[in-house]
Design a protein around this motif. Structure first.
Motif, PDB file in Angstrom:
ATOM      1  N   HIS A 165      24.531 122.194 106.074  1.00 46.30           N
ATOM      2  CA  HIS A 165      24.203 122.302 104.642  1.00 46.30           C
ATOM      3  C   HIS A 165      23.957 123.768 104.283  1.00 46.30           C
ATOM      4  CE1 HIS A 165      21.561 121.889 100.999  1.00 46.30           C
ATOM      5  NE2 HIS A 165      22.357 120.868 100.748  1.00 46.30           N
ATOM      6  N   HIS A 188      27.601 122.110  96.203  1.00 44.19           N
ATOM      7  CA  HIS A 188      26.835 121.803  94.994  1.00 44.19           C
ATOM      8  C   HIS A 188      27.547 122.386  93.782  1.00 44.19           C
ATOM      9  CE1 HIS A 188      23.969 121.958  98.345  1.00 44.19           C
ATOM     10  NE2 HIS A 188      23.335 120.998  97.725  1.00 44.19           N
ATOM     11  N   TYR A 335      22.037 118.456  86.716  1.00 46.41           N
ATOM     12  CA  TYR A 335      22.079 119.650  85.848  1.00 46.41           C
ATOM     13  C   TYR A 335      22.224 119.273  84.387  1.00 46.41           C
ATOM     14  CZ  TYR A 335      22.401 122.607  89.974  1.00 46.41           C
ATOM     15  OH  TYR A 335      22.137 123.237  91.162  1.00 46.41           O
ATOM     16  N   ARG A 347      16.448 119.519  84.508  1.00 50.26           N
ATOM     17  CA  ARG A 347      16.664 119.135  85.904  1.00 50.26           C
ATOM     18  C   ARG A 347      16.344 117.641  85.981  1.00 50.26           C
ATOM     19  NH1 ARG A 347      18.631 123.362  85.955  1.00 50.26           N
ATOM     20  NH2 ARG A 347      18.684 124.949  87.603  1.00 50.26           N
ATOM     21  N   HIS A 350      19.000 113.738  90.983  1.00 50.24           N
ATOM     22  CA  HIS A 350      18.956 114.341  92.332  1.00 50.24           C
ATOM     23  C   HIS A 350      18.225 115.677  92.350  1.00 50.24           C
ATOM     24  CE1 HIS A 350      21.019 117.626  94.537  1.00 50.24           C
ATOM     25  NE2 HIS A 350      20.731 116.887  95.587  1.00 50.24           N
ATOM     26  N   ASN A 351      18.525 116.576  91.429  1.00 48.82           N
ATOM     27  CA  ASN A 351      17.864 117.895  91.447  1.00 48.82           C
ATOM     28  C   ASN A 351      16.370 117.766  91.212  1.00 48.82           C
ATOM     29  OD1 ASN A 351      20.144 119.350  91.969  1.00 48.82           O
ATOM     30  ND2 ASN A 351      20.546 119.926  89.831  1.00 48.82           N
ATOM     31  N   HIS A 354      14.617 116.777  94.303  1.00 44.76           N
ATOM     32  CA  HIS A 354      14.443 117.927  95.207  1.00 44.76           C
ATOM     33  C   HIS A 354      13.266 118.791  94.754  1.00 44.76           C
ATOM     34  CE1 HIS A 354      17.665 118.139  98.177  1.00 44.76           C
ATOM     35  NE2 HIS A 354      18.532 117.745  97.288  1.00 44.76           N
ATOM     36  N   LEU A 355      13.234 119.091  93.481  1.00 43.24           N
ATOM     37  CA  LEU A 355      12.229 120.040  92.975  1.00 43.24           C
ATOM     38  C   LEU A 355      10.835 119.421  92.967  1.00 43.24           C
ATOM     39  CD1 LEU A 355      14.393 121.604  90.154  1.00 43.24           C
ATOM     40  CD2 LEU A 355      13.736 122.646  92.333  1.00 43.24           C
ATOM     41  N   GLY A 361      11.915 121.208 100.774  1.00 43.13           N
ATOM     42  CA  GLY A 361      12.953 120.315 100.246  1.00 43.13           C
ATOM     43  C   GLY A 361      13.531 120.732  98.916  1.00 43.13           C
ATOM     44  N   GLY A 362      12.949 121.765  98.300  1.00 37.76           N
ATOM     45  CA  GLY A 362      13.467 122.196  97.001  1.00 37.76           C
ATOM     46  C   GLY A 362      14.201 123.510  97.077  1.00 37.76           C
ATOM     47  N   GLN A 363      14.384 124.026  98.321  1.00 35.04           N
ATOM     48  CA  GLN A 363      15.118 125.289  98.460  1.00 35.04           C
ATOM     49  C   GLN A 363      16.477 124.981  99.073  1.00 35.04           C
ATOM     50  OE1 GLN A 363      11.433 126.973 100.530  1.00 35.04           O
ATOM     51  NE2 GLN A 363      12.329 128.798  99.604  1.00 35.04           N
ATOM     52  N   THR A 364      17.537 125.276  98.349  1.00 32.06           N
ATOM     53  CA  THR A 364      18.867 124.775  98.727  1.00 32.06           C
ATOM     54  C   THR A 364      19.269 125.153 100.149  1.00 32.06           C
ATOM     55  OG1 THR A 364      19.446 125.053  96.409  1.00 32.06           O
ATOM     56  CG2 THR A 364      21.244 124.594  97.926  1.00 32.06           C
ATOM     57  N   SER A 367      16.621 122.876 102.403  1.00 26.27           N
ATOM     58  CA  SER A 367      16.139 121.539 102.042  1.00 26.27           C
ATOM     59  C   SER A 367      16.317 120.445 103.093  1.00 26.27           C
ATOM     60  CB  SER A 367      16.749 121.108 100.714  1.00 26.27           C
ATOM     61  OG  SER A 367      18.153 121.187 100.783  1.00 26.27           O
ATOM     62  N   PHE A 373      15.047 114.633 102.667  1.00 29.60           N
ATOM     63  CA  PHE A 373      16.403 114.976 102.186  1.00 29.60           C
ATOM     64  C   PHE A 373      17.379 113.839 102.499  1.00 29.60           C
ATOM     65  CE2 PHE A 373      19.738 118.191 101.299  1.00 29.60           C
ATOM     66  CZ  PHE A 373      20.839 117.590 101.892  1.00 29.60           C
ATOM     67  N   HIS A 377      19.282 111.670  99.611  1.00 26.16           N
ATOM     68  CA  HIS A 377      20.733 111.722  99.450  1.00 26.16           C
ATOM     69  C   HIS A 377      21.412 110.378  99.707  1.00 26.16           C
ATOM     70  CE1 HIS A 377      22.113 115.600  98.102  1.00 26.16           C
ATOM     71  NE2 HIS A 377      21.015 116.097  98.636  1.00 26.16           N
TER      72      HIS A 377
HETATM   73  O1  LIG Z   1      16.967 124.009  91.150  1.00 29.42           O
HETATM   74  C1  LIG Z   1      17.670 123.024  91.377  1.00 29.42           C
HETATM   75  O2  LIG Z   1      18.236 122.314  90.504  1.00 29.42           O
HETATM   76  C2  LIG Z   1      17.931 122.608  92.766  1.00 29.42           C
HETATM   77  C3  LIG Z   1      17.193 122.870  93.901  1.00 29.42           C
HETATM   78  C4  LIG Z   1      17.882 122.238  94.955  1.00 29.42           C
HETATM   79  C5  LIG Z   1      17.686 122.133  96.326  1.00 29.42           C
HETATM   80  C6  LIG Z   1      18.636 121.445  97.091  1.00 29.42           C
HETATM   81  O3  LIG Z   1      18.548 121.304  98.423  1.00 29.42           O
HETATM   82  C7  LIG Z   1      19.750 120.883  96.521  1.00 29.42           C
HETATM   83  O4  LIG Z   1      20.619 120.244  97.333  1.00 29.42           O
HETATM   84  C8  LIG Z   1      19.938 121.009  95.168  1.00 29.42           C
HETATM   85  C9  LIG Z   1      18.997 121.670  94.400  1.00 29.42           C
HETATM   86  N1  LIG Z   1      19.003 121.902  93.073  1.00 29.42           N
END
Ligand SMILES: O=C(O)c1cc2cc(O)c(O)cc2[nH]1
Ligand SMILES: [Cu+2]
Length: 504
Positions: A165, A188, A335, A347, A350-351, A354-355, A361-364, A367, A373, A377
């Motif tokens: 990832h 993404h 999005y 947001r 899915h986003n 994460h957040l 888990g919120g840092q791409t 995560s 995660f 998913h």
């Molecule tokens: O800020 C977002 O929308 C955001 C954070 C984040 C983290 C992540 O692991 C993703 O797969 C997507 C994602 N989007």
């Protein structure tokens, strides 16, 4: 990323990765057993979107021919980098037996099933991947300082899941002293988001089935569309409760508090051009609903948000990006608003999930280090599968060109091996990929056609009732006019019979 047996100096220089299946010596792809043949890799040649302006600067361009240009093409239900295994959904010595894997709601597992799942994840975190190794340098430096020491490392099954990832979202290194280019993401912000994460999960599930020697092992899912600000799976019998001493850490009663993350050294990767390796560093950070600076991410998505996004009829819309409107993919990715309209500050789905985790888990790039995660998913994939079932789209609705780099229909998804395209994952899972979801979905509102049909049927019924009532009334009236008492029930029939006999 690549099989250990292919990444020798001569293997890399040959550009060929066509190993023999176990038990067959010097028989690339099991050709003598009719399992497959070694063929040139086909890569997507279609134009991609304007987001990535470079050419020839990134090993992921035209994946995977920077590394290998010949691969095994397997026949029938055979699959794998050496055609030594079966396609997802098949098993048996000749891959002729169907196998069904059912992904269930994690909250509905028994205590014992929860414990077994948590332990299986921890075993995967500690078990070295039996086949795959990861590159720790870009191709330009892959033969090492002495030109004969290939820069690949062993990695555990779960850390490979994290690394793949990270590799798909990492920036393009443009050289020392130059800022790396971040406007690229191979998994993404494009139509490949759903197909990429679908294969990502399939690979982990398969690796864990092999590790457990249980072909029916299934990843569960977390229905995160429950609203509120409580993480219901954040308990010590599942993904770990919050620590009592530090709100950003996991409870010491959870095995996940002993996990350490990989791929955290983003400054090195961006300034030195190195790549994430197997070195584990910090604990998982997680503080659900705790991001006081972003009130919009302190609540989970609502059940209605899933019902709404399933109503979006178009899979994806130009520019096939995180700015797309009326796109099911951009809506479930999160999005755009759940109803489909794009809004840059939104947001959702899915986003938002994460957040909401407000930590690792919120840092791409990090995560997947938080095992939530996986469950986040599988639920996202379950919604994708329900959308495919409801709308049964042709593969042509998936864009063939002009999607961001990595996201075209025929692009080999980065960094998976053997090569697998987005198109191969754009299918319903039960019929094509050997797994299904045990899930209840919001009732599907009637389509306009159904409403019109029902209105016509209702009108016909009303007309028929009026006609019948009128006929009866007229007959009763004529009967009374002949001086008879009003008829009841079956007397009508006898009256009719007499009448028909008397007419001459
Ligand atoms: O800020 C977002 O929308 C955001 C954070 C984040 C983290 C992540 O692991 C993703 O797969 C997507 C994602 N989007
Ligand atoms: Cu992701």
């Amino acid at each position: 990323q690549f099989p250990r047996e292919c990444v020798t100096p001569e293997g890399l220089r040959s550009g060929q990765c066509c190993p023999s299946p176990p038990g067959l010596n010097n028989d690339p792809c099991g050709a003598s057993a009719g399992r497959g043949q070694c063929v040139p890799v086909s890569v997507d040649a279609r134009p991609h979107g304007p987001q990535y302006p470079h050419d020839g600067r990134d090993d992921r361009e035209r994946w995977p021919i920077r590394f290998f240009n010949r691969t095994c093409q397997c026949n029938g239900n055979f699959s794998g980098y050496n055609c030594g295994r079966c396609k997802h959904g098949w098993t048996g010595p000749n891959c002729e037996q169907r196998v069904s894997v059912v992904r269930r709601n994690v909250m509905q597992l028994s205590a014992d099933e929860k414990r077994r799942f948590v332990n299986a994840l921890d075993q995967a975190k500690r078990t070295v991947h039996p086949e795959l190794v990861i590159a720790t340098r870009r191709y330009a430096e892959i033969f090492g300082p002495d030109g004969n020491t290939v820069q690949f490392e062993n990695v555990t099954i779960y850390n490979y899941f994290v690394w793949s990832h990270y590799y798909s979202v990492s920036k393009t290194f443009l050289g020392p002293g130059q800022a790396s280019f971040g406007g690229v993401d191979f998994s993404h912000e494009g139509p490949g988001f759903l197909t990429w994460h679908r294969y990502h999960l399939l690979q982990l599930e398969t690796d864990m089935q092999d590790m457990l020697r249980d072909p029916s092992f299934a990843l569960p899912y977390w229905n995160f569309a429950i609203g509120g600000n409580t993480c219901d799976i954040c308990t010590d019998d599942l993904m770990g409760a919050r620590s009592n001493f530090d709100m950003n850490s996991l409870s010491a009663n959870s095995i996940f508090s002993q996990w350490r993350v990989v791929c955290e050294s983003v400054n090195d990767y961006d300034t030195l051009g190195t790549i994430c390796n197997s070195t584990e560093t910090a604990p998982i950070r997680r503080n659900p609903a705790g991001n006081v600076n972003r009130p919009m991410v302190q609540r989970l998505p609502e059940p209605q948000d899933v019902a709404d996004c399933l109503q979006v009829t178009t899979f994806d819309t130009p520019p096939y990006y995180s700015t797309s409107s009326e796109s099911f993919r951009n809506t479930i990715e999160g999005y755009s608003a759940p109803q489909g309209n794009y809004d840059p500050i939104v947001r959702s789905l899915h986003n938002l999930a994460h957040l909401f985790l407000n930590g690792t888990g919120g840092q791409t790039h990090l995560s997947p280090n938080d095992p939530i995660f996986v469950l986040l998913h599988t639920f996202t994939d379950a919604v994708f599968d329900e959308w495919l079932r409801r709308h049964s789209p042709d593969s042509s609705v998936y864009p063939e060109e002009n999607a961001p780099i990595g996201h075209n229909r025929g692009y080999n998804m980065v960094p998976f091996w053997p090569p697998v395209t987005n198109a191969e994952m754009f299918v319903t899972a039960p019929e094509n990929l050997g797994y299904s979801y045990e899930a209840q979905w919001p009732a599907q509102p009637f389509t306009l056609t159904e409403i019109i049909t029902m209105a016509i049927v209702a009108a016909l019924v009303v007309v028929a009732v009026i006609f019948a009532a009128t006929t009866c009334a007229l007959r009763a009236r004529s009967y009374r006019m002949e001086g008879h008492q009003p008829l009841l029930g079956d007397q009508y029939q006898r009256y009719d019979d007499e009448k028909s006999q008397s007419v001459v």
